[in-house]
Design an enzyme around this catalytic site. Structure first.
Site, PDB file in Angstrom:
ATOM      1  NE  ARG A 100      -3.592   2.138   2.814  1.00  0.00           N
ATOM      2  CZ  ARG A 100      -4.819   2.331   2.355  1.00  0.00           C
ATOM      3  NH1 ARG A 100      -5.378   1.427   1.573  1.00  0.00           N
ATOM      4  NH2 ARG A 100      -5.497   3.418   2.655  1.00  0.00           N
ATOM      5  CG  HIS A 127      -7.980   0.805  -3.781  1.00  0.00           C
ATOM      6  ND1 HIS A 127      -7.501  -0.405  -3.318  1.00  0.00           N
ATOM      7  CD2 HIS A 127      -8.503   1.439  -2.685  1.00  0.00           C
ATOM      8  CE1 HIS A 127      -7.707  -0.506  -2.018  1.00  0.00           C
ATOM      9  NE2 HIS A 127      -8.305   0.600  -1.614  1.00  0.00           N
ATOM     10  CD  GLN A 130     -13.090  -0.219  -1.927  1.00  0.00           C
ATOM     11  OE1 GLN A 130     -12.414  -0.183  -0.911  1.00  0.00           O
ATOM     12  NE2 GLN A 130     -14.372  -0.562  -1.913  1.00  0.00           N
ATOM     13  CG  ASP A 222     -13.068   7.858  -2.791  1.00  0.00           C
ATOM     14  OD1 ASP A 222     -13.188   7.856  -1.553  1.00  0.00           O
ATOM     15  OD2 ASP A 222     -12.017   7.538  -3.368  1.00  0.00           O
ATOM     16  CB  CYS A 262     -14.054   3.069  -1.393  1.00  0.00           C
ATOM     17  SG  CYS A 262     -13.256   4.679  -1.536  1.00  0.00           S
ATOM     18  NE  ARG A 290     -10.399  -3.805   0.021  1.00  0.00           N
ATOM     19  CZ  ARG A 290      -9.613  -2.836   0.492  1.00  0.00           C
ATOM     20  NH1 ARG A 290     -10.114  -1.659   0.830  1.00  0.00           N
ATOM     21  NH2 ARG A 290      -8.302  -3.031   0.592  1.00  0.00           N
TER      22      ARG A 290
END
Length: 311
Positions: A100, A127, A130, A222, A262, A290
């Site tokens: 990450r 991502h 996600q 988002d 998210c 997730r």
């Protein structure tokens, strides 16, 4: 998979996305397993996290394996030690690496030098994990992809890029609404248009959030300011005036439309206060999923698990 790694959602062919979602749904129903007993995942994080760290650690635990978290201070990617050296050292200890980070080039260089699978757990460019959780959530609530319209309202960030590419891959129509200067990157638009043409879905973009939301089955937003963009927060708030997902905007969508985010969310900014607590909100299903898609991904990468696509 096209390669040993998942660096971009486009590393998965459309049928592989569907197989992974099938795996995830099956594993969600089955609970704890011992598929990855004796396997270890390294979590190399340069950005803080809640869902990403917790879901990867629990995914390995629920599959009978282990996860080791490595903080920025412990690793110092490209500073304390070169990315190439970190990749080669980790490959001698662990069975997979989830990273990450900020730059997509960091993910790519780790994968270049690693002898074990590398998963992009978030970069500034994409991502993918996600996006997989989002698709699983949509499938659970809508039971299909073709014929659905997803409206993404907001910044053309890493989440939007992966989601647009994933949607186009599985035949889910995608409309992006963002102000001038905050659109999806040109390369992502080009790739999404190619994928949409193959899946016979619609990919479009506009600066009118109402146009995007009209008749939508899914409304997605988002945060307007991602990690690393804090200095531009005020300018971004001004640019995104009129792009808040609120009851008026949701009323333009279909009556049974679902609302997605998210997380983390800035309640009262990109989404109206209270809206994520409404019956139409599925944000906590997304957060839970997730875990399940990452279990399926890791099991596929390290254990060869594969279930048939449902329906």
């Amino acid at each position: 998979m096209k390669s040993k790694d998942l660096l971009s959602i486009t590393d998965l062919a459309p049928h592989e996305i569907r197989l992974l979602l099938s795996d995830a749904a099956s594993m969600k129903a089955q609970g704890w397993q011992t598929t990855l007993s004796g396997k270890t995942l390294a979590l190399v994080f340069e950005k803080p996290s809640l869902r990403t760290r917790l879901s990867f650690e629990l995914a390995m635990k629920q599959l009978g394996g282990e996860a080791i978290y490595l903080s920025p201070a412990e690793v110092g990617l490209g500073k304390r030690e070169s990315i190439a050296d970190v990749a080669r050292v980790l490959s001698r200890y662990v069975d997979a690496i989830a990273v990450r980070t900020f730059a997509q080039s960091t993910v790519e260089e780790l994968a270049r030098w690693a002898g074990v699978p590398v998963v992009n757990a978030l970069s500034d460019a994409e991502h993918p994990c996600q996006a997989l959780a989002d698709l699983l959530t949509i499938f659970e609530h809508k039971g299909e992809f073709p014929g659905l319209k997803l409206a993404f309202i907001g910044d053309g960030n890493n989440v939007a890029v992966s989601l647009a590419l994933a949607a186009a891959s599985v035949g889910l129509s995608f409309t992006m609404a963002s102000p001038k200067g905050y659109e999806l990157p040109a390369e992502a638009v080009h790739r999404a248009l190619e994928l949409a043409a193959r899946s016979e879905s619609v990919f479009s973009f506009t600066d009118d959030p109402g146009e995007a939301a009209f008749g939508a089955d899914i409304i997605y937003t988002d945060t307007w300011t991602s990690m690393g963009q804090e200095a531009d927060a005020e300018a971004r708030r001004k640019a995104f005036e009129g792009y808040q997902v609120n009851e008026r905007l949701v009323s333009l969508a279909k009556p049974d439309a679902i609302i997605m985010h998210c997380l983390p969310a800035h309640h009262g900014e990109e989404v109206a206060a209270g809206l994520l607590d409404s019956p139409q909100s599925v944000v906590f299903d997304q957060a839970e999923n997730r875990l399940h898609v990452q279990k399926a991904l890791l099991a596929d990468m390290l254990g060869g698990l594969c279930f048939p696509w449902p329906g």
